[in-house]
Design an enzyme around this catalytic site. Structure first.
Site, short mmCIF file in Angstrom:
data_model
loop_
_atom_site.label_atom_id
_atom_site.label_comp_id
_atom_site.label_asym_id
_atom_site.label_seq_id
_atom_site.Cartn_x
_atom_site.Cartn_y
_atom_site.Cartn_z
N TRP A 200 0.86 -1.17 0.00
CA TRP A 200 0.00 0.00 0.00
C TRP A 200 0.91 1.24 0.00
O TRP A 200 1.90 1.29 0.72
CB TRP A 200 -0.91 -0.01 1.24
CG TRP A 200 -1.69 1.26 1.35
CD1 TRP A 200 -2.84 1.58 0.70
CD2 TRP A 200 -1.36 2.41 2.15
NE1 TRP A 200 -3.24 2.85 1.02
CE2 TRP A 200 -2.36 3.39 1.91
CE3 TRP A 200 -0.33 2.72 3.02
CZ2 TRP A 200 -2.34 4.65 2.53
CZ3 TRP A 200 -0.31 3.98 3.64
CH2 TRP A 200 -1.32 4.91 3.39
N ASP A 367 -16.13 11.86 -2.04
CA ASP A 367 -15.52 10.58 -1.65
C ASP A 367 -16.29 9.97 -0.49
O ASP A 367 -17.47 10.29 -0.24
CB ASP A 367 -14.03 10.81 -1.33
CG ASP A 367 -13.16 9.60 -1.59
OD1 ASP A 367 -13.10 8.72 -0.72
OD2 ASP A 367 -12.55 9.52 -2.68
N TRP A 478 -15.03 3.39 -7.60
CA TRP A 478 -15.39 2.08 -7.02
C TRP A 478 -14.19 1.60 -6.22
O TRP A 478 -13.18 1.19 -6.78
CB TRP A 478 -15.73 1.11 -8.15
CG TRP A 478 -16.02 -0.31 -7.75
CD1 TRP A 478 -15.42 -1.07 -6.79
CD2 TRP A 478 -16.99 -1.17 -8.34
NE1 TRP A 478 -15.95 -2.34 -6.75
CE2 TRP A 478 -16.93 -2.42 -7.70
CE3 TRP A 478 -17.92 -1.00 -9.38
CZ2 TRP A 478 -17.74 -3.50 -8.06
CZ3 TRP A 478 -18.73 -2.08 -9.73
CH2 TRP A 478 -18.64 -3.31 -9.06
N ASP A 479 -14.32 1.63 -4.92
CA ASP A 479 -13.20 1.30 -4.04
C ASP A 479 -13.33 -0.14 -3.53
O ASP A 479 -14.39 -0.77 -3.62
CB ASP A 479 -13.21 2.29 -2.87
CG ASP A 479 -11.80 2.53 -2.31
OD1 ASP A 479 -10.91 1.70 -2.54
OD2 ASP A 479 -11.62 3.55 -1.62
N MET A 480 -12.27 -0.66 -2.95
CA MET A 480 -12.26 -2.01 -2.37
C MET A 480 -11.11 -2.02 -1.37
O MET A 480 -9.96 -2.09 -1.76
CB MET A 480 -12.02 -3.03 -3.49
CG MET A 480 -12.37 -4.45 -3.18
SD MET A 480 -11.14 -5.31 -2.22
CE MET A 480 -9.78 -5.47 -3.37
N ASN A 481 -11.46 -1.88 -0.10
CA ASN A 481 -10.43 -1.54 0.88
C ASN A 481 -9.95 -2.66 1.79
O ASN A 481 -9.35 -2.38 2.82
CB ASN A 481 -10.92 -0.38 1.75
CG ASN A 481 -10.65 0.95 1.09
OD1 ASN A 481 -9.55 1.17 0.61
ND2 ASN A 481 -11.64 1.80 1.03
N CYS A 527 -10.50 1.46 -7.83
CA CYS A 527 -9.60 1.83 -6.74
C CYS A 527 -9.64 0.66 -5.76
O CYS A 527 -10.65 -0.02 -5.64
CB CYS A 527 -10.14 3.10 -6.09
SG CYS A 527 -9.29 3.61 -4.58
N ASP A 549 -2.83 5.51 -3.10
CA ASP A 549 -3.22 6.52 -2.11
C ASP A 549 -2.07 7.48 -1.84
O ASP A 549 -2.25 8.51 -1.20
CB ASP A 549 -3.62 5.85 -0.79
CG ASP A 549 -5.07 5.39 -0.83
OD1 ASP A 549 -5.79 5.80 -1.77
OD2 ASP A 549 -5.49 4.64 0.06
C1 GLA Z 1 -9.34 4.33 0.12
C2 GLA Z 1 -9.09 5.07 -1.19
C3 GLA Z 1 -8.97 6.54 -0.89
C4 GLA Z 1 -10.25 7.04 -0.25
C5 GLA Z 1 -10.53 6.22 1.01
C6 GLA Z 1 -11.89 6.56 1.57
O1 GLA Z 1 -8.23 4.40 0.95
O2 GLA Z 1 -7.96 4.59 -1.81
O3 GLA Z 1 -8.72 7.27 -2.09
O4 GLA Z 1 -11.29 6.93 -1.16
O5 GLA Z 1 -10.50 4.84 0.76
O6 GLA Z 1 -12.18 5.82 2.68
#
Ligand code: GLA
Length: 742
Positions: A200, A367, A478-481, A527, A549
């Site tokens: 990351w 966001d 579209w995120d995936m954390n 994302c 990020d």
């Molecule tokens: C992730 C994304 C960031 C932001 C955060 C929001 O870390 O990569 O750009 O959108 O989530 O929680």
């Protein structure tokens, strides 16, 4: 014509005048490799390439044939267990527990263009003259199964795509335990293996190692292609540089668990295998069921790593990215994440949007934090409706205001996730991925929805579709954390649990496809905690991806340099953020932040209220610059010039296809005391005999001068020259724009 077949010798030659790819039916009915590389002439018999001097001392003989050992042969889709001890492309467990198969060549068929891979992302042709495809059908008559190996060659590109398909035509089920998308045995091992690896905030750093006897691989078993290893490897010769020399490369069009490996054997042969990671993958095939592997894109270049990259970029821009945004200018955006994090209300955002509009920004992206009760990372994923504390009149009302300002409107979603504190979780606690009677691991306080189940995908689709319609949404991030843990699905049979990871990603692709079909005007940016799922699979759905990020320009030089190896500049989400940077606390000039971010899909990730008047003016002119040159940046040929992993300076450039203009970015991380006096940057890719004007000056140069002598860099501060020095201090950067003149 791009595919030539010698019917008698059963040799297949795919060639487009740039590359040749040759294979044949071996004496035992399996497929053997003959050649992959620079184009060779078409003729009727390539038997001399077979080099079939098997066996050697202490090898096994294939099915009792004392003059034949698979271990000594170069194969196209090898199996284990008869007389080859290298890792195979295929392994099938049969009902009696055995693993031996024997797929024998049956027939081939050639079609124009390229068939779609059902349910999977893949390169495509719009015009069937652009490519030709050959499918080789093999059969194991005892197993009653058909294996189809699919190869496509594109007309103007040094690329071959491969995939494999298998169908059970018998009545007994069997289990695929390893089903690679492609394999190839290269005749030697004199290569450096290059990979894009990291973590990351430092994704896709270039790592290299010489190949040695044994297996070297990169992989992911995280349920995502991952921050740690991108599904890409390249083998370059020792002497290969950015602009010269041979490279073989392999990019997997897939977003979940994968393996890409090079195995060097006792005869210095290099076997490349690439496909879905066999760990925790077993696929049951019952009567009449089939399995389609994802695709691999193989690129050969003799023009160094830049030649390789340009092939990938052209292929992905024209034959992978789809839809309205494929050839369109992308809006310059502002994203509120680093400006406000979760701490915002409607009024603050409208103020930011107005200010952004004034600067020339075209798209406002809201966001994380706009939905449910989301005021921190603990709650509400899955509750995709307005956060009424922040938007008392609803998100639709807010969207209207943004649109009324003359801005496009974008929203952040994390569709695959659910927070333990959310209404969705309360309603459907059984929708999460978890293993019965075991605790479940959290990642960033959240759980993953079981996207292998269609009803869950449909419910999330409905929730998202409502918001998209009501807000007239223009853009989705579209995120995936988090990665997957405790992989298991309540809906799968016990002997199908190892299908889970693949079924999950098919669910993700399914949701993307439903949304794209229903809302073709929406621009998607993928994302995954930054760049944790930056792969060609997702580029098929989302034409751009948030690269990392980490928005620090010094870090970004490395990230974007590595990313550009396979991925086009038009796909690399890159923004200017505040200084000191939020990820590294490094302070850098505004100019270098933009000069790096220009080489991507450009935007801002900062609070415009914290800017002084001078900075605002600078930003206005940055935006104008980007808008003016965006088409060149998106469509031109990209060349890496100076490698940031190897020194204190970095540089890259883009040349328009007709060589009439070029934009160059040069960066120096730390200042040098008493620096070089005659510093130039050697360019490439220009027309040697055309005259170019350097914008902002009255200097003109011939292309050959710029390439052989280089473009002079403005003087760096050395003390006495302080009045004329144009570069001083750390984090220097320079953009050059050249246009050809008569
Ligand atoms: C992730 C994304 C960031 C932001 C955060 C929001 O870390 O990569 O750009 O959108 O989530 O929680």
């Amino acid at each position: 014509m791009l595919i030539f077949v010698d019917e008698e010798k059963k040799q297949f030659h795919l060639t487009n005048g740039k590359i040749s790819y040759l294979f044949y039916v071996m004496r035992n009915g399996h497929l053997g490799s003959l050649y992959f590389g620079k184009a060779i002439d078409i003729h009727s018999d390539f038997s001399q390439l077979q080099n079939d001097h098997s066996p050697t001392t202490y090898t096994s003989y294939f099915f009792g044939d004392r003059s034949y050992s698979l271990e000594t042969l170069r194969q196209e889709y090898p199996i284990f267990g008869t007389s080859d001890y290298r890792e195979p492309a295929l392994s099938i467990r049969q009902l009696d527990g055995s693993h031996i198969t024997n797929f024998i060549y049956k027939y081939y068929s050639i079609t124009k263009g390229k068939p779609l891979l059902h349910g999977l992302p893949a390169t495509y042709t719009e015009n069937e003259e652009d490519a030709e495809t050959i499918q080789i059908v093999l059969e194991d008559s005892l197993l009653n199964a058909e294996l189809v190996l699919c190869y496509t060659i594109f007309k103007d590109l040094s690329a071959i795509t491969r995939s494999a398909y298998i169908c059970n035509q018998g009545s007994q089920p069997f289990y695929l335990e390893r089903f690679m998308s492609a394999a190839i045995d290269l005749p030697d091992h004199d290569f450096i293996m290059l990979q894009l690896s990291g973590a990351w905030a430092r994704e896709r750093h270039i790592k290299e190692r010489p190949l040695e006897m044994g297996t070297q691989s990169i992989s992911s078993i995280r349920g995502s292609s991952s921050h740690q290893h991108n599904p890409f490897i390249a083998l370059r010769r020792k002497e290969t540089t950015e602009c010269h020399g041979e490279v073989y490369s392999f990019n997997f069009v897939y977003s979940s668990n994968f393996i890409a490996q090079a195995e060097v054997d006792q005869f210095d042969t290099t076997r490349i295998t690439i496909g879905i990671h066999p760990f925790r993958f077993t696929w049951k095939l019952s009567e009449n069921e089939h399995f389609q592997s994802p695709e691999v894109v193989m690129v050969y270049s003799e023009e160094g790593l830049n030649g390789m990259s340009q092939t990938y970029h052209d292929l992905y821009r024209n034959h992978l990215i789809r839809g309205k945004w494929k050839n369109a200018d992308r809006p310059v955006l502002i994203n509120n994440w680093e400006a406000t994090y979760f701490n915002f209300d409607e009024k603050t955002l409208i103020e930011i949007a107005k200010e952004a509009k004034d600067l020339g920004i075209e798209l406002f992206v809201l966001d994380d934090g706009w939905f449910g009760k989301r005021n921190n990372a603990l709650t509400s994923l899955g509750d995709w409706y307005s956060n009424t504390d922040k938007f008392p009149y609803g998100i639709n009302h807010f969207a209207n205001q943004i649109h009324e300002l003359g801005l496009k409107f974008g929203l952040w979603f994390e569709p695959e996730m659910v927070s333990p504190i959310s209404n969705l979780f309360k309603e459907h606690p059984d929708w999460i991925i978890s293993t019965p009677n075991r605790p479940v691991s959290l990642g960033r306080n959240q759980l993953v929805l079981d996207f292998s189940r269609e009803e869950i995908v449909v419910e999330i689709y409905n929730r998202m579709a409502k918001i998209i319609k009501n807000t007239n949404l223009d853009y989705i991030k579209w995120d995936m954390n988090r990665y997957i843990t405790e992989a298991y699905s309540n809906e799968l049979a016990n002997d199908q649990q190892d299908e889970f990871y693949h079924r999950y990603i098919l669910g993700v692709y399914d949701l993307y496809e439903r949304l794209i079909q229903q809302f073709p005007n929406v621009l998607f940016e993928s994302c995954a905690g930054g760049g944790g799922r930056f792969d060609p699979g997702l580029l098929y759905f989302a034409p751009q991806a948030w690269a990392s990020d980490n928005t620090d320009p010094i870090e970004r030089i490395k990230i974007q340099y590595g990313t550009s190896l396979p991925y086009p500049i038009s796909s690399i989400g890159s923004h200017v953020s505040a200084s000191p940077n939020h990820q590294t606390r490094r302070s850098t000039p505004l100019s270098i932040r933009a000069n790096v971010a220009f080489f991507g899909t450009f935007g801002y990730e900062l609070n415009p209220f914290k800017l002084n008047e001078e900075e605002k003016l600078e930003i206005k002119s940055q935006i104008q610059f980007y808008k003016k040159h965006q088409s060149l940046i998106r469509n031109g040929d990209f060349y890496r010039l100076l490698n940031p992993f190897k020194g204190n300076e970095a540089a890259w450039m883009i040349v328009s296809k007709d060589k009439s203009e070029s934009i160059i970015g040069w960066y120096k991380v730390l200042a040098t005391p008493n620096p070089k006096k005659f510093q130039t940057l050697k360019l490439t890719g220009l027309d040697p005999h055309r005259k170019y004007l350097q914008s902002g000056s009255n200097h003109t140069f011939f292309g050959n001068e710029l390439m052989f002598n280089g473009i002079p860099l403005p003087p760096e501060y050395n003390g006495p020259n302080k009045k004329i020095a144009k570069r001083a201090g750390d984090f220097q950067s320079q953009i050059f724009y050249l246009v050809s003149i008569k």
